[in-house]
Write an enzyme that holds these catalytic residues in place. Structure first.
Site, PDB file in Angstrom:
ATOM      1  NE  ARG A   1      27.013  49.659 -41.071  1.00 12.96           N
ATOM      2  CZ  ARG A   1      26.055  49.290 -41.922  1.00 12.96           C
ATOM      3  NH1 ARG A   1      26.334  48.611 -42.996  1.00 12.96           N
ATOM      4  NH2 ARG A   1      24.793  49.614 -41.680  1.00 12.96           N
TER       5      ARG A   1
ATOM      6  CB  ALA B   1      32.897  49.839 -38.790  1.00 12.62           C
TER       7      ALA B   1
ATOM      8  N   GLY C   1      33.845  41.576 -50.522  1.00 13.07           N
ATOM      9  CA  GLY C   1      34.464  40.315 -50.915  1.00 13.07           C
ATOM     10  C   GLY C   1      34.570  39.323 -49.772  1.00 13.07           C
TER      11      GLY C   1
ATOM     12  N   GLY D   1      30.639  41.259 -35.080  1.00 15.48           N
ATOM     13  CA  GLY D   1      31.380  41.415 -36.334  1.00 15.48           C
ATOM     14  C   GLY D   1      32.672  40.629 -36.376  1.00 15.48           C
ATOM     15  CB  VAL D   2      34.409  38.309 -37.850  1.00 15.88           C
ATOM     16  CG1 VAL D   2      33.596  37.798 -39.028  1.00 15.88           C
ATOM     17  CG2 VAL D   2      35.796  37.703 -37.866  1.00 15.88           C
ATOM     18  N   GLY D   3      36.195  40.459 -39.376  1.00  7.90           N
ATOM     19  CA  GLY D   3      36.694  40.963 -40.662  1.00  7.90           C
ATOM     20  C   GLY D   3      37.977  41.730 -40.420  1.00  7.90           C
ATOM     21  CD  GLU D   4      37.512  47.153 -39.474  1.00  8.16           C
ATOM     22  OE1 GLU D   4      38.073  48.104 -40.017  1.00  8.16           O
ATOM     23  OE2 GLU D   4      36.637  47.271 -38.595  1.00  8.16           O
TER      24      GLU D   4
ATOM     25  CB  SER E   1      29.081  39.657 -45.224  1.00  7.90           C
ATOM     26  OG  SER E   1      29.135  40.613 -46.248  1.00  7.90           O
TER      27      SER E   1
ATOM     28  CB  ALA F   1      26.269  37.121 -35.135  1.00  8.09           C
TER      29      ALA F   1
END
Lengths: 766, 766
Positions: free
Chosen positions: A532, A530, A490, A721-724, A493, A719
């Site tokens: 990823r 993660a 969601g 990661g981002v999210g957590e 990405s 780039a």
């Protein structure tokens, strides 16, 4: 920034924006198939009970009921774990000892444990059938607290887990000599920290549609964030060849780690296999709360030793991790927690270990951060305490101890890039650090400023099977279909992956159609975990696009009478680099590739597998400005300043959305969210959005967000990661701001007015 | 036979056998989408009429009606042809002059021509709305007979077609000197032949579901046998980028060429674009009869010149082809007819030409054989007439004139293989030719034996864009997903393609999952036409499988410590050729490819494009034994002996099914099927399965079928096409048997008792 790019770095709406905004996006709950039945689950009302007898006869006789199943109806009757740890997904190989549950249970281990299930023509018949199933339980003594659960004499939840300890884990990056380390320390700070079983609160409830048809194939519409491993796991649980399972990922209404494990997929599959018709199993909101994995909570003693100059020389973590009734994905959180607890800063002597303990509560599992947030809750506060004692600025102690490029990451892989120094410096400026730290106010309301940092991961290397494959098909109009299946958490990405493909192919974003979510045509991808997706899947996308572009360039080169390496593709056109006015549209090249009568017809397909050996860390500094009402204990978060090192923001809107969403969830984690369990009955009291308080937009503080782009050498276009990341350091930054304001440090989450008042009182009367 | 194969050549059930037998296979009519509307079409009751005014207001006001459209609502208002001739699908390039129709018409050209359409919440509302549309017509004089239509003064159907002649075509393989040829001939035979507008009679009616959604993409569930060109064509008609269209092919209930062109797809698309909701448009059976393309009928004068020894030295065809109200795919049938009419036998002087003529009747289009069957209806009878006059056995005259390997085919491509000699010899034996020809019986009932041959084509080279691409994905259990999209004409060819893949990969048939029918993930394929699927798509499948196998062999070679070329794959196992007991299962290799922690993870995907330069002809000899009741004219077909040269039968059951199905349709074509048109009103009288007589199983004669396998050098495992072939030579074989029985030759199809009686009477009283 991004001057050199056409698509990457652009603030573009997410790929499914219109569908979501107009309500036409199809979620699992929207799926209606001919002859589809409704599934319902009978769940244990006891937190711990033997099941002596199940009488299904009355339910079976109810008109409209097509199946009533309990464990005796399940073939094969195999134990498994919903977290895939019994599959060869880890370099350690399959861990069959972690298989601790059945499709339907023979012994209830938490309130909500599934005992039986029905499939009926509609929801009311299904519900009535559930109520007609007669189960004879023998209630057993239950235990809800992990510390109690480890005591001898505590009720045994799983036969094989003595003292309810499922496993004892020592962090593999532990090193040095702890005794010597602490002996040499000039200052030791230590405390015991508690984190909570935060609920994910996805707006969409867990839902699966499963359809086993005459062709002998099983189709599953699943929200799982790890679709390919999920398919492999269902094959394992039901002894079905994996190729006979088609797993389709529809739109999802939020995941946050909660769709990391299998949940309704399993019983829905059991039901459709029984009846040979499609079955929809949709959780009610209280089922989501009672049954779906929660965040994995930790109780841990953290002890840090420093030299006078602030150098960290010893760190020891002794933790108890609560699994709940089954292990689920708490086993992974153990690894992540241990790794970050001693691996976030450079330190020569370090040890982290934990027991993972069963209790008669909802299973614990994956949640944004996966344990990193728990580790930082303690570490970042102890760092501030040490800085205070040593008379060092909190920024300085972090700049001194933080890891740099080339040093080993939290799992020991060489760090590829970090802009943490820049994050701290810019954040300090934006937050007015020097001035604000000194301005604490007077009287009843006191202000304070604190900060915390994080150095996360892009991808799950080396814990997991960290690879993925994608392909790109070029249509005859020069547009491209990007066929991917990292699952959909969601996050938006897929749109960013399309930007990567568009940039490399020389197309615009609207030219890349995202085709995802069907294991029948997608290639293996570990999943949306993660942080990823952009780093790993994005890299595969970049390479597949490059391959497809090469085929286009070769065709264009022939048309233009040059060699392919003289050409560039950009904004729908292939042109001669040395003479940009000479070119051909990609649409024309693509059309001629198919509509070709020179015996050179070709369907252009680029394919790539990518498997990183690294996990370049995104980093972040978070600054919180708070006001504490010393009479009521009420806390006001005045402002958050976030500086995030992303390497490259493929789509800044998506990146900001993730960081802002993380901030919101972090505020909830810090201040209000905590599933309330009646410690006598084991009943979860907070089982709806009415009783469980997560932040709304009105609860959000002022926020200032800065994105730092220092391209990573491995990530696609640099780039990471981002999210957590948006979530992990929020709570400790707020705690450190409180420490700055009123000199108290809180160890138990969430930070409630009651706890603040209590700590203030203890500070006044030590 | 096929001893060397594991899967190819095996008599295996078709891939969708269970789904079809259990009724769970999903056809377009089974598709139900949320908010789906029902479409209906208002059709002209006049065969020829100007449309003066359309008043939609009453229909629009009816509650539940969401759209009422006529030509004025269509944007862009573009002319097109449903046969894709206005696209660059032919080496001649796009032929915009063939674009002769609109989505909805401004002038009715046949009874059933679509004038307006509605989308409403259900069928009864839609029907009521149709009845509320008020159309003011100005009826025009109409013409139904192509010969009449060409006369000066006949009503002009399309402005640009003078004397209603849409085009005049001369066969490009025409050669030699006709005058000289006929001068040098010792015998000239000639006659004029008529074939009919046979209906396809698919059990499933034409149905489309079209859905244009908020994502801006258009999804079409279409029965079209040429899905990729169909997608391209819809993009053209509606000015939508082709990449924005997703065309899905569900199960189909028969095609027979009738789904070769677009039909309900077009209006369904117009409606969904208008309303932004899904629309289902399902023909009633009488709409199928009145509106869907029929077989293209020919009236042609055939003139053949022979030397005394039976050598064919001159052949001339002058034909009139009837297009109906629009060209549709009759243009292709013209080419095929002309080619086979003068190209089936070796002949130095030959000329074929035709006018393609509009009439105010249902458009003519593709039908099994595409004109080849019309050509053979005349040629094969004239050959028998010549044999009779020259005193040569019909077998001999054919063996003498038939083409051999290396000679140019009907389109001038070198023939790669033919076993026609063997077909004739074996057929003659099985039919008891020598004896039966002499035994004609006495009295009222006379027996006769006749035969006919054919040399067809595998694929549409060089008429069309003859290439296709497929890919194969290997699952982690060692099974493979074969991703193809040749359309589904209902022939069972997907199963045969899976057999090719299984054989090459070393798997069993059940290990190959057929994933087809979605343009979003499938690669360009011309379609299920011209007996090309096994020959062209099959070759691409073979090559893609070879590529995937190579990847598997490389992985296995590493495991086994040998080189890949020392290995063989067969029956799920890869083993060392020199030591077959040493091996590894494909499942293990495939699993290790994905579940691999040695930085060698790989998703195995094999991809291939195939474009033949040949069209190896399948050949056939058909022998018919009949009994003519000379008093009633009643004909009984006693036995059919068919010997078919297929190169290689990938699945003998499928091959037999095609030949038997073709025989049935050929019997209908020969004896009973003929859409009856009222020549005053233009009304089609036979508009249902009650009034239109096609053969049932009870109408089938005794049949003896032999398949000859003399592997073709190009076809996959030597296979050539089948599908149309079963049908083409049935009618002339029966006609020749009648000639043998009672000495009459009939020129007009179908062969009815009335025509036999009339011919017998003419023969008695010339």
């Amino acid at each position: 920034m991004s001057q050199e790019f056409s698509v990457v770095g652009k603030r573009l709406p997410r790929a499914d924006a219109v569908e979501r905004a107009t309500g036409t996006a199809k979620f699992a709950g929207d799926i209606k198939l001919p002859e589809m039945l409704i599934g319902k689950v009978l769940r244990s009302p006891y937190p711990h009970a033997k099941i002596l007898k199940i009488d299904k006869s009355k339910a079976e006789k109810l008109p409209g009921v097509e199946a009533v199943i309990s464990l005796e109806d399940i073939e094969p009757r195999k134990q498994f774990t919903v977290s895939f740890a019994d599959l060869p997904l880890s370099p350690r190989g399959p861990m069959p000892e972690r298989a601790d549950q059945y499709v339907l249970t023979d012994k209830a281990r938490f309130i909500g444990d599934p005992v039986a299930a029905v499939a009926a023509i509609n929801e009311s018949v299904a519900q009535e059938a559930i109520e007609l199933i007669e189960v004879e339980y023998e209630p057993l003594p239950a235990v809800f607290d992990p510390i109690e659960a480890m005591k001898s004499g505590a009720p045994r939840i799983h036969e094989r887990a003595e003292r309810n300890i499922a496993l004892h884990a020592v962090c593999p990056t532990s090193q040095g000599d702890m005794e010597k380390g602490f002996q040499e320390a000039d200052l030791i700070v230590e405390d015991t920290y508690h984190t909570t079983k935060q609920a994910h609160c996805q707006l969409e409830s867990a839902t699966t549609v499963a359809s086993f048809d005459a062709s002998g194939r099983l189709t599953i519409w699943s929200q799982c964030q790890m679709p390919h491993p999920a398919r492999r796991s269902l094959a394992h649980i039901f002894d079905i060849p994996v190729g006979d399972i088609r797993l389709i990922t529809p739109h999802v209404g939020g995941s946050f780690g909660g769709r990391n494990s299998l949940c309704p997929e399993i019983i829905a599959t059991a039901l459709t296999l029984k009846v040979g018709k499609p079955v929809k199993l949709e959780h009610t909101k209280d089922e989501d709360f009672r049954v779906c994995d929660t965040r994995t909570p930790f109780i841990f003693k953290a002890k840090l030793g420093f030299k006078k100059d602030g150098t960290l020389i010893a760190i020891e973590i002794k933790a108890t991790t609560q699994a709940g009734g089954y292990l689920s994905r708490s086993t992974t959180c153990v690894n992540v927690f241990l790794g970050f607890s001693i691996g976030s800063y450079r330190c020569p002597n370090k040890l982290a270990e934990t027991d993972l303990v069963y209790t008669n509560t909802t299973p614990s599992g994956a949640f944004r951060g996966m344990g990193h947030e728990s580790a930082m809750w303690g570490i970042e506060q102890l760092l501030d305490r040490a800085a205070q004692r040593l008379g060092i600025d909190p920024l300085e102690i972090r700049l001194k101890n933080m890891k740099k490029v080339g040093e080993p990451s939290y799992v020991g892989l060489p760090i590829q890039s970090t802009a943490l120094d820049e994050c701290i410096q810019i954040g300090a400026e934006k937050a007015g650090w020097q001035k604000k730290r000194a301005t604490k106010g007077q009287g009843r309301k006191r202000q304070g400023t604190g900060m915390a940092i994080l150095m996360h991961t892009s991808g799950s290397q080396p814990f997991y099977l960290e690879h993925c494959s994608v392909y790109i098909k070029v249509n005859e109009d020069g547009t491209a279909n990007l066929v991917i299946h990292p699952g959909d958490a969601g996050t938006g990405s897929p749109g960013s992956l399309a930007q990567i493909a568009a940039e490399e192919l020389g197309l615009l974003l609207e030219d890349v159609h995202i085709i995802y979510g069907d294991t029948d045509v997608t290639l293996f991808d570990l999943g949306s975990v993660a942080c990823r997706t952009i780093y790993v899947t994005g890299n595969a996308v970049l390479r597949a696009a490059r391959q497809a572009k090469q085929l286009l360039l070769e065709r264009a080169a022939e048309e233009l009478g040059v060699s392919p390496d003289e050409l560039e593709a950009r904004e729908r056109r292939i042109y001669i680099k040395a003479a940009p006015e000479k070119g051909i549209t990609i649409a024309e090249v693509a059309h001629k590739a198919i509509y070709n009568f020179k015996q050179e017809g070709l369907a252009i397909l680029g394919k790539s597998t990518f498997e990183p050996t690294t996990s370049s860390p995104p980093t972040q500094a978070v600054f919180a400005e708070v006001e504490v009402d010393t009479e009521s204990g009420k806390l006001k978060v005045l402002k958050m300043v976030i500086v995030h090192d992303i390497g490259r923001a493929i789509n800044p809107i998506t990146v900001e959305g993730q960081i802002e969403g993380g901030l919101s969830q972090g505020i909830g984690y810090a201040l209000t969210e905590n599933p309330a369990i009646n410690m006598d009955s084991g009943e979860m009291i907070t089982d709806s959005f009415e009783t469980y308080k997560f932040p709304s937009t009105l609860d959000m503080p002022e926020e200032e967000l800065t994105i730092i782009e220092r391209p990573d050498p491995v990530g696609p276009f640099g780039a990471k990661g981002v999210g957590e990341t948006g979530y992990i350091a929020v709570a400790p930054a707020i705690a450190n701001a409180i420490y700055n304001a009123v000199g108290i440090q809180l160890t138990e989450l969430p930070i409630t007015p009651e706890k603040i008042l209590k700590a203030l009182a203890e500070k006044s009367n030590p």
